[in-house]
Every structure is written in C-alpha cells, then in structure tokens.
Design a protein around this motif. Sequence first.
Motif, PDB file in Angstrom:
ATOM      1  N   GLU A  37     -11.186  12.103   1.330  1.00 50.20           N
ATOM      2  CA  GLU A  37     -11.728  11.921  -0.013  1.00 50.20           C
ATOM      3  C   GLU A  37     -12.924  10.988   0.068  1.00 50.20           C
ATOM      4  O   GLU A  37     -13.053  10.220   1.033  1.00 50.20           O
ATOM      5  CB  GLU A  37     -10.680  11.342  -0.966  1.00 50.20           C
ATOM      6  CG  GLU A  37     -10.263   9.917  -0.647  1.00 50.20           C
ATOM      7  CD  GLU A  37      -9.274   9.345  -1.657  1.00 50.20           C
ATOM      8  OE1 GLU A  37      -8.759  10.098  -2.490  1.00 50.20           O
ATOM      9  OE2 GLU A  37      -9.019   8.122  -1.591  1.00 50.20           O
ATOM     10  N   THR A  38     -13.758  11.048  -0.915  1.00 49.05           N
ATOM     11  CA  THR A  38     -14.939  10.183  -0.958  1.00 49.05           C
ATOM     12  C   THR A  38     -14.658   8.970  -1.825  1.00 49.05           C
ATOM     13  O   THR A  38     -14.151   9.101  -2.951  1.00 49.05           O
ATOM     14  CB  THR A  38     -16.150  10.948  -1.521  1.00 49.05           C
ATOM     15  OG1 THR A  38     -16.402  12.096  -0.702  1.00 49.05           O
ATOM     16  CG2 THR A  38     -17.383  10.065  -1.544  1.00 49.05           C
ATOM     17  N   ALA A  39     -14.945   7.804  -1.308  1.00 49.54           N
ATOM     18  CA  ALA A  39     -14.746   6.565  -2.073  1.00 49.54           C
ATOM     19  C   ALA A  39     -15.811   6.479  -3.164  1.00 49.54           C
ATOM     20  O   ALA A  39     -17.004   6.570  -2.887  1.00 49.54           O
ATOM     21  CB  ALA A  39     -14.842   5.351  -1.146  1.00 49.54           C
ATOM     22  N   VAL A  40     -15.378   6.325  -4.403  1.00 45.19           N
ATOM     23  CA  VAL A  40     -16.308   6.299  -5.537  1.00 45.19           C
ATOM     24  C   VAL A  40     -16.150   4.996  -6.325  1.00 45.19           C
ATOM     25  O   VAL A  40     -15.127   4.304  -6.232  1.00 45.19           O
ATOM     26  CB  VAL A  40     -16.075   7.504  -6.482  1.00 45.19           C
ATOM     27  CG1 VAL A  40     -16.372   8.801  -5.765  1.00 45.19           C
ATOM     28  CG2 VAL A  40     -14.645   7.502  -7.028  1.00 45.19           C
ATOM     29  N   GLN A 338      -3.787   6.054  -3.322  1.00 47.92           N
ATOM     30  CA  GLN A 338      -2.708   5.277  -2.698  1.00 47.92           C
ATOM     31  C   GLN A 338      -2.311   5.887  -1.362  1.00 47.92           C
ATOM     32  O   GLN A 338      -1.918   5.171  -0.433  1.00 47.92           O
ATOM     33  CB  GLN A 338      -1.487   5.250  -3.637  1.00 47.92           C
ATOM     34  CG  GLN A 338      -1.587   4.251  -4.778  1.00 47.92           C
ATOM     35  CD  GLN A 338      -1.149   2.851  -4.342  1.00 47.92           C
ATOM     36  OE1 GLN A 338      -1.065   2.551  -3.150  1.00 47.92           O
ATOM     37  NE2 GLN A 338      -0.914   1.990  -5.312  1.00 47.92           N
ATOM     38  N   ASN A 339      -2.427   7.222  -1.250  1.00 47.78           N
ATOM     39  CA  ASN A 339      -2.017   7.900  -0.017  1.00 47.78           C
ATOM     40  C   ASN A 339      -2.940   7.616   1.166  1.00 47.78           C
ATOM     41  O   ASN A 339      -2.617   7.968   2.298  1.00 47.78           O
ATOM     42  CB  ASN A 339      -1.965   9.417  -0.256  1.00 47.78           C
ATOM     43  CG  ASN A 339      -0.913   9.802  -1.275  1.00 47.78           C
ATOM     44  OD1 ASN A 339       0.103   9.126  -1.394  1.00 47.78           O
ATOM     45  ND2 ASN A 339      -1.145  10.876  -2.007  1.00 47.78           N
ATOM     46  N   VAL A 367      -7.791   1.223   5.151  1.00 48.57           N
ATOM     47  CA  VAL A 367      -7.937   2.682   5.181  1.00 48.57           C
ATOM     48  C   VAL A 367      -8.670   3.077   6.452  1.00 48.57           C
ATOM     49  O   VAL A 367      -9.338   2.253   7.094  1.00 48.57           O
ATOM     50  CB  VAL A 367      -8.722   3.192   3.953  1.00 48.57           C
ATOM     51  CG1 VAL A 367      -7.950   2.940   2.683  1.00 48.57           C
ATOM     52  CG2 VAL A 367     -10.111   2.561   3.879  1.00 48.57           C
ATOM     53  N   TYR A 368      -8.541   4.374   6.809  1.00 50.59           N
ATOM     54  CA  TYR A 368      -9.277   4.907   7.952  1.00 50.59           C
ATOM     55  C   TYR A 368     -10.477   5.690   7.422  1.00 50.59           C
ATOM     56  O   TYR A 368     -10.328   6.636   6.651  1.00 50.59           O
ATOM     57  CB  TYR A 368      -8.384   5.796   8.804  1.00 50.59           C
ATOM     58  CG  TYR A 368      -7.366   4.998   9.593  1.00 50.59           C
ATOM     59  CD1 TYR A 368      -7.743   4.350  10.769  1.00 50.59           C
ATOM     60  CD2 TYR A 368      -6.063   4.873   9.145  1.00 50.59           C
ATOM     61  CE1 TYR A 368      -6.832   3.601  11.482  1.00 50.59           C
ATOM     62  CE2 TYR A 368      -5.141   4.138   9.855  1.00 50.59           C
ATOM     63  CZ  TYR A 368      -5.517   3.491  11.031  1.00 50.59           C
ATOM     64  OH  TYR A 368      -4.620   2.745  11.730  1.00 50.59           O
ATOM     65  N   VAL A 369     -11.651   5.275   7.860  1.00 50.70           N
ATOM     66  CA  VAL A 369     -12.903   5.866   7.400  1.00 50.70           C
ATOM     67  C   VAL A 369     -13.507   6.700   8.527  1.00 50.70           C
ATOM     68  O   VAL A 369     -13.523   6.276   9.695  1.00 50.70           O
ATOM     69  CB  VAL A 369     -13.895   4.760   6.959  1.00 50.70           C
ATOM     70  CG1 VAL A 369     -15.243   5.365   6.618  1.00 50.70           C
ATOM     71  CG2 VAL A 369     -13.331   4.005   5.768  1.00 50.70           C
ATOM     72  N   VAL A 370     -13.993   7.903   8.202  1.00 47.47           N
ATOM     73  CA  VAL A 370     -14.627   8.770   9.191  1.00 47.47           C
ATOM     74  C   VAL A 370     -16.029   8.247   9.487  1.00 47.47           C
ATOM     75  O   VAL A 370     -16.871   8.144   8.598  1.00 47.47           O
ATOM     76  CB  VAL A 370     -14.716  10.219   8.668  1.00 47.47           C
ATOM     77  CG1 VAL A 370     -15.413  11.111   9.708  1.00 47.47           C
ATOM     78  CG2 VAL A 370     -13.328  10.757   8.357  1.00 47.47           C
ATOM     79  N   VAL A 413     -12.880   8.880   3.442  1.00 46.39           N
ATOM     80  CA  VAL A 413     -11.605   8.231   3.756  1.00 46.39           C
ATOM     81  C   VAL A 413     -10.562   9.274   4.117  1.00 46.39           C
ATOM     82  O   VAL A 413     -10.372  10.267   3.393  1.00 46.39           O
ATOM     83  CB  VAL A 413     -11.116   7.396   2.548  1.00 46.39           C
ATOM     84  CG1 VAL A 413      -9.800   6.697   2.884  1.00 46.39           C
ATOM     85  CG2 VAL A 413     -12.171   6.381   2.138  1.00 46.39           C
ATOM     86  N   ALA A 414      -9.889   9.085   5.255  1.00 42.22           N
ATOM     87  CA  ALA A 414      -8.828  10.002   5.704  1.00 42.22           C
ATOM     88  C   ALA A 414      -7.530   9.687   4.959  1.00 42.22           C
ATOM     89  O   ALA A 414      -7.207   8.543   4.676  1.00 42.22           O
ATOM     90  CB  ALA A 414      -8.629   9.873   7.206  1.00 42.22           C
ATOM     91  N   ILE A 415      -6.792  10.765   4.682  1.00 38.08           N
ATOM     92  CA  ILE A 415      -5.535  10.623   3.941  1.00 38.08           C
ATOM     93  C   ILE A 415      -4.399  11.229   4.748  1.00 38.08           C
ATOM     94  O   ILE A 415      -4.514  12.353   5.254  1.00 38.08           O
ATOM     95  CB  ILE A 415      -5.621  11.328   2.570  1.00 38.08           C
ATOM     96  CG1 ILE A 415      -6.737  10.718   1.728  1.00 38.08           C
ATOM     97  CG2 ILE A 415      -4.299  11.249   1.819  1.00 38.08           C
ATOM     98  CD1 ILE A 415      -6.973  11.435   0.406  1.00 38.08           C
ATOM     99  N   GLY A 416      -3.294  10.488   4.867  1.00 36.06           N
ATOM    100  CA  GLY A 416      -2.075  10.996   5.483  1.00 36.06           C
ATOM    101  C   GLY A 416      -2.149  11.090   6.988  1.00 36.06           C
ATOM    102  O   GLY A 416      -3.095  10.640   7.626  1.00 36.06           O
TER     103      GLY A 416
END
Length: 423
Positions: A37-40, A338-339, A367-370, A413-416
């Motif tokens: 997802e993109t952080a906004v 949250q995920n 969080v893990y960012v690409v 941002v990576a999710i899961g």
Amino acid sequence: MNKKIIKRVVLAAAIALAAVYVGVQVFNLVRPGISTETAVRASVTDTLRVEGRIIRKETLLKNNTAGVVSYEVSDGTKVAKNGVIAASYPDSESAAAESKRVELQEELNQLNSLSKTASTMTANPDNVSKQIYQRVYSLKTHINDFNLSQILSDRSDTLNLLNQWQLATGKATTFKDRMQALKSEIDSLGSSSGNSNGDITAPAAGYFVKKTDGYETVYNYKTVLQTTVEDLQETPEAKEIDDSVIGKVCEQFDWYITCVIPSDTAIKLAEGDQITVNLPFASSADIPAKVVAINQPSVDSEAALVLQCSYMDATLANIRNETVLLNIGTYDGIKISQNAIHFETVTGSVSDSSGSETTETKEVKGVYVVEGSELKFKQIIPLYTSGNYVICDPEPGEAELLTDSTIALYDTVAIGGNLYDGM
C-alpha cells in the motif's frame, strides 16, 4: 577449447543463479499473503460518543398573582436583568388578546426590517428556498414531538423566510398593505387587552425558557466540579414544579457538561485542555469546551469528566440529558494499515541529556518499506491508533528513533507475510 567450454558453463550457471535469486525475491514480494500500500497523508479527529448531563445556573420564575399569564417575549429569548418577561392579566380573554398582540407585533417588526433592506436585497432565491425547506422539516419534527415553543419559533422563522423569498424573486416589492392591516389589528387588540395585574421580570441576564424539568434545583451548580462517576450513574428524581412557575432564566455565565469517560480516554486529557464538543441531536455547530475536572478514583477506572462552556443559545438553554460527541484531538500524519505493522528488535545510537551517545537495543514498532528490490524496516511513532489504521508522526525527534529513518509520504509499504529486513 575445453577452457572456453568451461567458461561458458560457469557464466551460464552464474546467470542462472542470478535469475533464480531475482525470481525468488520478486516471488517473495508478490506471492499470496504479501501486498503493498502507499503511505498517504491523513488527518483524523479522535471522537468519543457519550451521554452527557447539562448543568446550568437556573432561576425559576413565578407568577405570584391569581391572574392569567401572557408572555412578552418568545421562548429562548435573550433577556436583560429586570427586563419584562411576562405580565399577569385578570382574565383569559385579556391575556389572549395581549398574546395575539405580541405575535402580530413580532410579525410587523419583521416586515419593517425587511422593508428597510428591500432595496438592497441580494439574497439568492435558491439559498432562501433551501432554508425554507430546512425550517419546514424542523417544524414537522417539532410538531411530531409536540414541542409547542419550537413550533411557534419555526412558524415565525418560516414566515420571515417566505417574505424574504418574495423579495428575492420579485414576487413582492413592498409589504405596505400587510403592515397597515397589522397596525390596525394591533391597535384594536391594544384597546381590548385590559390592564395587567403586574409584570414578571428577569432576576438576572440570560435566556428565558418556558420549559422546566424539575432538575433546576436538583443539580448543584456550585459543586459541579466535584461530580463523581457515582453521581452520574445515578438518576435522581426530578422535583415537582409548583403551578405558579411560568419558566426559568438560564444565566449567561458558564454552564457545564458532565459525563463518564473510560480510563483510556481520561489519560489523554488534562485540566485546562481546550476541546470541542458536538451535540448532534440539538445543534450542528462545534462548541468550544474547557476541561475543568477529571474525577477518577484510580488511573485504571472510569472518570467523571466536567467540561466548561460559555457559548449559549436558545437550543442549548433547553437541553438537559443529551448525546455528546467529544472531539478530543486532531492528528495529522502518515496513514498506514494496522496489518502493515511489525515488531522488530533494533539496535541503534541514542543521545542522553548531556549529548553523549550510547547504544540501545529494544523491540520497536515499524513497517517494511520497498526500496529498490529489497525491504527495509523503518520504525514508526504512532500518533493515533484505530482498529484498522494508524496515523504516524512524519517528523519524530531523533531521540525517538533507533532506525536511521521513519516512514515517509508515498512510501510503498509491504503488508503481511514473513517479512524481514533486506528481503
């Protein structure tokens, strides 16, 4: 020849290994269970819905004569100290005539005011029409609720808006005929209304309210700051209102909203904080309020919150028990799911008050960012947390971070999944 073949085999193997490595990394990023997802940027208001009890400084008004009361002012009218609120008349016919005279005089005053501004009237007919529909809807609601005082107020407002619409659309340019008819009827009623037995005046400046509920003397205005959770959990009986009472004056000074809040909300507030409240079933406007007391037996228990307000109008002067939305704070930052949040043990340098740097290792939220073809763990500093998302501080202090950076606007941002730094 053999050397050339060997070189080609080695080169092909190296290319194959590189392709496999890249393929695995791409697969790890796009495999089921991992999405991005993109952080906004986002702004959110922390709002709590509670049931509030309104406490005002109220004085009951009594008619100490045997006559019939005729009100000189409308319900919800702002009155001055010693201003005339009502008069007592010897019989119902005289009182009715005076009441009718006051009603007609109010209409005449409205037409006078409109006539003075008719030549400069610039109201948009569409806007006036919307206001008429809103007032008619309000009138319908108050008719269903049998709220007589508000019905009369809505009727007067609707008539005034209809007159404005006639001027704005050119349907009328003057109200001279109607005004002349009103003056004649008022003069006629004035001669038949009789002499009053005496005036009933306001003991203090404030808002006149016809409605009484028996709690005017039950809730103690002077001790409101000592309100406890137990006080608010009890429902005291209203006192019986004497037949001589004709209304009350809500003084224009500070009034209070009292309510019970959970411990996790109480910890966010402190005496002196300025917040806003909204009463969705009474008023659409946000009302400024000051936290003046948080009475809590322990930090883990519910608290009795006391809010001080100074804004007052006719609607607020009438309410007692009301649903209240507490707007505790507004948070502006980077919004993420949250995920996307993970906990990792991180080692970093921190500075003490003297500027000396030391190494600290602890578990932090992040969080893990690409970044390129890899994932990078970034610590986050939450400002507000809900069940589905978190608002993060975009510019936390260096002393708060153990990682070299935090989440930034438009980060991917990576999710899961089973994620790790450098993946």
